[in-house]
Write a protein that holds these residues in place. Sequence first.
Motif: not given
Length: 997
Positions: A926-953
């Motif tokens: 709704f804020g005008g962003a595009e959601i990309e499901e493929d992490l390999e895509k070079e167009t990605i500008t931000q990666v959002v971590v939804v929940e607290d994850q293990e340091r290793q992950s």
Amino acid sequence: MAASQNRRKAPDADAEREDELQYGHGPFSRDDLDEKYPTRPHNHSKTFPFHDLFLNLFNPLNENKKRPAGPAIARKKQGRHGARNSNPAEEKRNIIQRFISRWRNDVGPDFYPAIRLIVPEKDRDRPMYGLKEKGIGKIICKMLNLTDRSEDGYNLLNWKLPGQTTATRMAGDFAGRCFEVLRKRQLRTMPGDLTIAEVNALLDKLAAASKEDEQLPIFEELYNKMNAEEMMWLIRIILRQMKVGASEKTILNLWHADGEALFNVSSSLRRVCWELVDPEIPLEEEQSGIAIMSCFQPQLAQFQMHSFQKMVDKMHPTEEDPEFWIEEKLDGERMQMHMAEDKQVPGGWRFGWWSRKAKDYTYLYGNGYEDDNSAMTRHIRDAFDPSVRNLILDGEMITWDPEADIMVPFGTLKTAAISEQKNPFQGTQPRPLFRVFDILFLNDKPLTRYQLRDRRKALEKCLRDVHRRLEIHQYEKAESAEQIEPALRKVVAEASEGLVLKNPRSLYRLNDRNDDWLKVKPEYMEEFGESLDCVIIGGYYGSGHRGGRLSSFLCGLVVDGSSRPKEAHPELCFSFFKVGGGFKAEDYAAITHKTEGKWHDWDRSHPPSEYIQLGGHSQNKQYEKPDVWIKPSDSVVVEVKAAQVGGSEQFRIGLTLRFPRFKRLREDKTWQTALTLQEFIKLKATVEAESKEKEFKVDNSRKRNATKRLKKEVQIVGNDKKITTAYAGQTTAVFSGLDFCVLSDMVQPIKKSKGELEQIIKSNGGAIWQGPSARENMIVIGNKNVVKVASLVKAGVTNVVKGTWVLDCLRQAEIDVGKERFLVPFEPSHMFYVTADAEGGIQSNVDVYGDSYARDVGVDELKRIFKDMHPVQRTGYNGEEALAHLEGPGCDLKQQTKGRLFRGCTVYITHSNDPQRQIVANELLFGGAEIEEDLEKETITQVVVVEDQERQSVSDLRRKIAHSGRRKMPRIVSRAWVDDSWNESTRLDEERYAVVV
């Protein structure tokens, strides 16, 4: 049919009296109006009571505006006929349509008396009142016998400040503050019986009154006949600040299907209401075009998309015609000039001048060649071809300094025009210059339906430049997106407004903001940003939801010993800029907590000049005067990001930041360690020198010689002991004079140990250091996320370069035989980590496909570049484009609408089982962003971590991104970045939400 019947009803006596009341004492008599509009409609009954406007229109629209809305949301609302599906947009139209239908049935076909109160900012027939909040406050105080020291008197005259004892909810809302004061003293609790026609007549009298003594009796009459709520809405009408959630486009189109079209070509509410009476009779074709001496609503430039290539694609180039035009965006006032033969005017020609907001400036720029009060027309007699009988030009009125031969900032335009009126032939003073970029009417023929390319040919044939008075605005032809950036960097270096890209195949669309004209301004380009640490020295109270609280701040530069006058206080600061964007609630809270009880009211008669000096200091003026001030020693330091530095007499140092934005509160700094005047002057000189070295030039040949020095800021404290290990001896001078710190082994594309890299560097002239230090221009080499590299990345203050850059420099030196030293500019593929400041410069060293401008690529790398060349995907509907169109101009970047919060962002959301993931996705979409499901895509500008994850992950995620070979690394942030930006209605800086291992 009903409307036609109503129009035929004979007016009753009350309606006749109202018609005389409204139209018998204005700028035109009723006889004049009847002659000009022989078929003007007449209402058959009295107009509604004034309170009907807010009870049945304004208040319902305000309530509807507060309803939640979002993509694909349908909500149920209980109506008179049971449950039905509706959304806020539909309900808004229903509210307006019900009011209009009642008017047609109960009053008659003349809607003009109502609409000029509903959208007063568009009413050109009533002059400005010459009243602002403070002027109205003084009149009300005099009317109620309030002193400025009384509680209510103080609250009215200082309406942005919190009330002394009353609730602060009305702070920042002047009309609301008036309501609070008046309702305690109101003579009547129920609404009065003044009609809309009677209110219009009183407002005409108010507009004609020029002195407070003339205005006071009118306010007293209104106060005696209205209750507090009626007065509140009346004051909003006078201030032309309705903000009820409905634009004139919606209302005009609901009155008549062609209402907006006629308003676009005439800018006249009167014409719309008097010529479009029956909704079943369409606008005649000859009325739908622009006409001489009839002000129209001009075409506007669309906001820029997030990539130059996307902007070019929006203009729909073809293989046969890929051309688009690049124009400099001028810092002036949009102006349309009308000219026609008229023997009744001295000189035989009549002129008209109107601004974008339909304000008539003919009195200033001249109505003819012989106008002795003209700042323009008397100088342009030779500008037009003899074959021209009439024309309409579209352009920008700017201020030109003939001595320096440069454009002067917009704020000086009116002063320069008035000075030109008084001294028209004094050659050294700044003066108006009309830059023309379009022609829309020529010899009785509208040209809006012709292509821009054809209109330009007509313009060049009928108009000749009058040097530094009236000139045709020049443009540059382009065929690729790569030509935009050099042009933008050039105008930014010259302190210009930016660029406008135009489609030469486009038609002229009145009152429209579309993709045929695209605006590229430096405030939208983060790579031009610089971060500065400055001390807060003043505060400004806000309006709206920030009413009664400090919403923006005046920041200054500390005047250090070498610049400070001997008699000045050690804490002296010069005003530098105002900042109000980028703050979230906790930032305001932190500043309030640290400065509470330390603020002082600004006393204009006794300014704190020993601590703070404002713009206009030498002329005893106080530009950008704050509401409150604070001693630097009691204040805090903020880090601010801005687009560029520009000249401004509004601030003490003669310069200011353009488009500043809050980044973070520097709790680790005090006022003594904030940026000083001398440090800023030195920094500015350095940046300007580097900008010249970084100038980007596009050429079709290989760019081996396009070496660029990049800004490298190393501020990490560490062990700076020089390595003394033996080496085989210097073989080249490629790295001569450079300092290196190697932190890890090299793993790709070939393996090199840390020691091997150090030996290669040392044998080619470089100096090796054991740890990163504050040495100027130190190059830090890191290829793996070892502890030392991770700590540098977390600190975020220096670039980390891969070992491949070292090898590419040596390889290119072998190709360019005879060069003792050749340093390949940093490219995205060379970087393990890039600071925000360096990101834009590094990206500019390769083209859009990642091909280097400065070195030869090998076969394998060229194959990868070809593989990554994805074709442009075109779709029909674009949600981002639709949001930009709906929002229109004037969006306050301090408080963005949520529909544009994340525009330009392409986001990957980590896959998790957390049900909150979809909420995050919805907010981003709704804020005008595009959601990309493929992490390999070079167009990605931000990666959002939804929940607290293990340091290793998280570490695995970062490693996967780092080893992907992408040109630009996305920011890895927590979901709090999305939530906080959404809650604060402003996109916050990602660095504060970085997820670190």
